[in-house]
Design a protein around this motif. Structure first.
Motif, PDB file in Angstrom:
ATOM      1  N   PRO A  56     -77.145  15.570 -43.557  1.00 35.19           N
ATOM      2  CA  PRO A  56     -78.376  16.921 -42.713  1.00 35.19           C
ATOM      3  C   PRO A  56     -78.057  17.638 -41.593  1.00 35.19           C
ATOM      4  CG  PRO A  56     -79.601  14.498 -44.165  1.00 35.19           C
ATOM      5  CD  PRO A  56     -78.040  15.062 -44.512  1.00 35.19           C
TER       6      PRO A  56
ATOM      7  N   SER B 288     -77.911  14.161 -49.317  1.00 35.08           N
ATOM      8  CA  SER B 288     -79.024  14.325 -49.707  1.00 35.08           C
ATOM      9  C   SER B 288     -79.411  14.560 -48.182  1.00 35.08           C
ATOM     10  CB  SER B 288     -79.555  12.597 -50.447  1.00 35.08           C
ATOM     11  OG  SER B 288     -81.229  12.966 -50.131  1.00 35.08           O
ATOM     12  N   PRO B 289     -79.812  15.707 -48.500  1.00 35.00           N
ATOM     13  CA  PRO B 289     -80.603  16.421 -47.581  1.00 35.00           C
ATOM     14  C   PRO B 289     -82.228  15.373 -46.599  1.00 35.00           C
ATOM     15  CG  PRO B 289     -80.912  18.056 -49.208  1.00 35.00           C
ATOM     16  CD  PRO B 289     -80.135  16.851 -48.996  1.00 35.00           C
ATOM     17  N   ARG B 290     -82.144  14.626 -47.881  1.00 36.04           N
ATOM     18  CA  ARG B 290     -82.915  12.608 -47.046  1.00 36.04           C
ATOM     19  C   ARG B 290     -81.746  12.286 -46.777  1.00 36.04           C
ATOM     20  NH1 ARG B 290     -88.349  12.241 -49.914  1.00 36.04           N
ATOM     21  NH2 ARG B 290     -88.820  14.247 -50.136  1.00 36.04           N
TER      22      ARG B 290
ATOM     23  N   PHE C 217     -77.840  18.091 -54.690  1.00 39.74           N
ATOM     24  CA  PHE C 217     -79.484  18.226 -54.583  1.00 39.74           C
ATOM     25  C   PHE C 217     -79.866  18.942 -54.238  1.00 39.74           C
ATOM     26  CE2 PHE C 217     -77.803  13.622 -53.426  1.00 39.74           C
ATOM     27  CZ  PHE C 217     -78.856  12.652 -53.629  1.00 39.74           C
TER      28      PHE C 217
ATOM     29  N   GLY D  64     -84.081  17.457 -51.219  1.00 38.35           N
ATOM     30  CA  GLY D  64     -84.014  15.933 -51.494  1.00 38.35           C
ATOM     31  C   GLY D  64     -84.563  15.945 -52.491  1.00 38.35           C
TER      32      GLY D  64
ATOM     33  N   PHE E 166     -84.058  12.533 -58.145  1.00 35.86           N
ATOM     34  CA  PHE E 166     -83.127  11.378 -57.388  1.00 35.86           C
ATOM     35  C   PHE E 166     -83.077  10.644 -57.695  1.00 35.86           C
ATOM     36  CE2 PHE E 166     -86.794  10.393 -55.189  1.00 35.86           C
ATOM     37  CZ  PHE E 166     -86.918   8.725 -54.629  1.00 35.86           C
TER      38      PHE E 166
END
Lengths: 426, 225
Positions: free
Chosen positions: A293, A336-338, A380, A384, A404
């Motif tokens: 990310p 994951s964008p997290r 994703f 996320g 997730f």
């Protein structure tokens, strides 16, 4: 006896005597989806009756698929279908009786060429209105209105932007090959981007457009389609260009370029300029790049150790590190964008394709799907919280979505068939 | 003639078999012996580290079946049938009371197990004290079983949540009153912890020596996710 004594000690240690009242401590809550009742939409005029059907279907799906709620079946509702939408007109006891903790009421009306929706969210136990929001959308697209209102509810609870107004890309088998489609997050309002030839591995371009590998020219090269114009070649190099991935800021592109038995990952500008090789393994394959990310790292697949495994490296190719050591066929990473985990497809020892995540820091592998036909190609959601994937469960390969951590697996409300390689972008 | 010989031969053979069987009989069958239970156990080796993990538990079941309104057609069901709440029916207090009474009765039967003495235990006995502690342990476990929190609560917020609920328990184990004494600031969480206590009630009747305390001062539970 010994065990019992230890158990007793644990209890005693958590009992604190203070102010003449014994205090106990409890942790380890069972987090579970909130039981949500969504009343059928009320229509204020004749014109809003037709859009109400699609609106309702979209709203119900958004709530059911996002993983936050357990949407209650309307068949069990005890309240009068004509019950009002304000706190004073709602008999909350009837909603409590069906197990609802929250209640959504909507009302539609026609406003020129638009359909307007008013949504109110109530806490059933206290009978209090918690959220009131109005949105509008073209009457021809009542699903958009539903997505906007569902996003407002999602944001109310999570303080995050919901996934309901995002877009996805996927390919579907056609009579003459395979075509790229871009649609709403639920697979509806799908627009066909290509027409004929074989087009695979779509990657949404941040800010608009979609890139994909196409056999429309002599070799499978990377093309991009923006607006209604014909797709333009973005990268034509080597014998094959695959696995395009755009950095989250939309400025850079990572792609895999094959030459004979070898495939390397290249990085460059999003317009295909200044491409430079960032992996260099001579006789091995390096494919499927996926950006972290923060845009500083890439996950990718390499078979340099004999079998395809998930690796991570700096965006310039530095610090290449193997992340997966379990299984002998791990592919299609999605970061994951997290930032904390990477989802991937693996073939296990039973030869079943299933989805897993690997923790970027400690390499811990967690299984998400099991004993539910073949599951592949995870991607994703932009926030996320969700993962979309292809599955052959229920016949035909179709798109599914889950949280997730692998819960609430649910099919997209779209025609099945040979649907592949989803991508998901804001 | 032949039939006669055959019958005589058979009688002789059966006779010899009976005599031999009596002479060489095995140990007598023990009719009082308890059945021997055999169960298959897996002696297998632990899962290879090189293999991908498998889920130990099956994926969580789909959400529980929703309450369905069943239209009652034809003759009335007998009185013993479970009544389905109609739209206008008020909760039947009587029925609820009966249910609680029944639960209380079962609760009363579930007497705390007697503890064995410890070699270095209190010579005057500390059974009462231990019983009290055990009761608090029981309270904890029944409340924890009902400790369900909505996962709409943001993960970042979960870390700082902390709420205290205080409640008083009557002699029969009934919940006298309950209140959130130190709210967490998150209403969903506060409602969930309050519901955890309410759903856990009625409790097993408390042991005699802590009844007054539970009735007067009550007990508090601090909840953290």
């Amino acid at each position: 006896m010994h065990n019992r004594f230890v158990a007793l000690l644990v209890v005693v240690s958590s009992v604190v005597f203070a102010q003449g009242r014994t205090t106990l401590e409890i942790s380890g809550a069972n987090f579970r989806p909130m039981p949500l009742a969504v009343a059928a939409p009320l229509t204020q005029d004749e014109g809003s009756k037709a859009p109400a059907v699609e609106f309702d279907a979209a709203l119900m799906y958004d709530f059911a698929a996002c993983g936050l709620f357990q949407v209650l079946d309307r068949k069990g509702f005890l309240a009068d279908a004509k019950e009002g939408v304000t706190a004073s007109t709602i008999q909350f006891a009837r909603w409590t009786d069906v197990g609802a903790e929250s209640l959504v009421k909507t009302q539609l009306s026609i406003d020129g060429a638009n359909v307007r929706g008013d949504l109110r969210l109530f806490a059933v136990a206290s009978g209090r209105e918690e959220l009131k929001v109005s949105e509008s959308a073209p009457s021809s697209n009542p699903r958009l209105l539903a997505h906007k209102l569902a996003n407002a509810v999602y944001k109310f609870y999570t303080k995050e932007t919901g996934p309901f107004e995002t877009r996805i890309a996927f390919t579907r088998k056609s009579a003459s090959g395979r075509d790229v489609f871009v649609s709403d997050w639920d697979g509806k309002n799908a627009a066909r981007i290509t027409n004929g030839d074989v087009n695979v591995l779509p990657a949404l371009v941040p800010g608009g457009g979609v890139a994909f590998t196409s056999y429309r020219s002599k070799k499978p090269f990377l093309f991009v389609a923006k607006g209604s114009g014909d797709p333009q070649q973005l990268v034509g190099k080597g014998s094959m260009v695959t696995g395009a991935s755009f950095s989250p800021d939309g400025k850079r592109l990572a792609v895999s370029i094959s030459e004979g038995e070898n495939a390397e990952i290249y990085g460059g500008g999003a317009d295909g300029s200044n491409l430079a090789k960032i992996t260099d393994t001579k006789f091995f394959l390096n494919t499927s790049p996926s950006w972290s990310p923060d845009g500083k790292r890439l996950a990718f697949v390499s078979n340099r150790a004999g079998t395809p495994q998930i690796y991570v490296m700096g965006a310039d190719g530095s610090n290449q590190k193997r992340l997966t050591f379990q299984g002998n066929y791990n592919t299609t990473p999605s970061w994951s964008p997290r930032g904390d985990i990477i989802a991937f497809t693996a073939r296990d020892e039973r030869n079943a394709f299933d989805l897993f995540t690997v923790n970027v820091e400690n390499s811990k592998v967690t299984r998400l799907t099991q004993d539910a036909s073949g599951n592949e190609e995870p991607v994703f959601s932009p926030n996320g919280r969700l993962i979309m994937f292809t599955s052959t469960r229920g016949g035909g390969r179709g798109l599914h979505v889950m949280t997730f951590d692998g819960n609430n697996q649910i099919a997209l409300p779209m025609e099945k068939g040979d649907v592949n390689t989803p991508d998901w972008a804001p | 003639m032949f039939v006669g010989l055959s019958v005589a031969g058979h009688v002789l053979a059966v006779g010899v078999w009976l005599v031999l069987g009596w002479l060489f009989a095995g140990p007598r069958m023990e009719l009082d012996q308890k059945p021997i239970k055999a169960s298959l156990v897996r002696l297998g080796k632990p899962r290879d580290d090189k293999l991908l993990p498998r889920k130990e538990e099956e994926p969580p079941p789909p959400p529980p079946k929703k309450v369905e309104e069943v239209p009652v057609v034809g003759p009335k069901p007998p009185d013993t049938a479970i009544k389905i709440p109609s739209k206008d029916a008020k909760p039947e207090k009587e029925q609820k009371k009966n249910l609680f009474d029944a639960l209380n009765k079962t609760g009363k039967q579930a007497k705390p197990e007697e503890l064995e003495g410890e070699a270095d235990g209190d010579p005057n006995g500390d059974a009462a004290k231990q019983e009290g502690e055990k009761y608090y342990g029981l309270l904890r476990s029944v409340v924890k079983r009902n400790y369900d929190v909505s996962n709409t609560i943001d993960e970042a917020e979960r870390r700082r949540l902390r709420a205290e609920v205080a409640f008083r328990i009557g002699n029969a184990g009934e919940l006298l009153d309950v209140d959130v004494t130190k709210p967490s600031g998150n209403e969903l969480f506060d409602e969930a912890v309050l519901a955890a206590v309410k759903k856990a009630a009625p409790f097993t009747p408390p042991p005699e020596h802590i009844r007054d305390e539970l009735k007067k001062n009550g007990v508090a539970i601090v909840f953290t996710p």
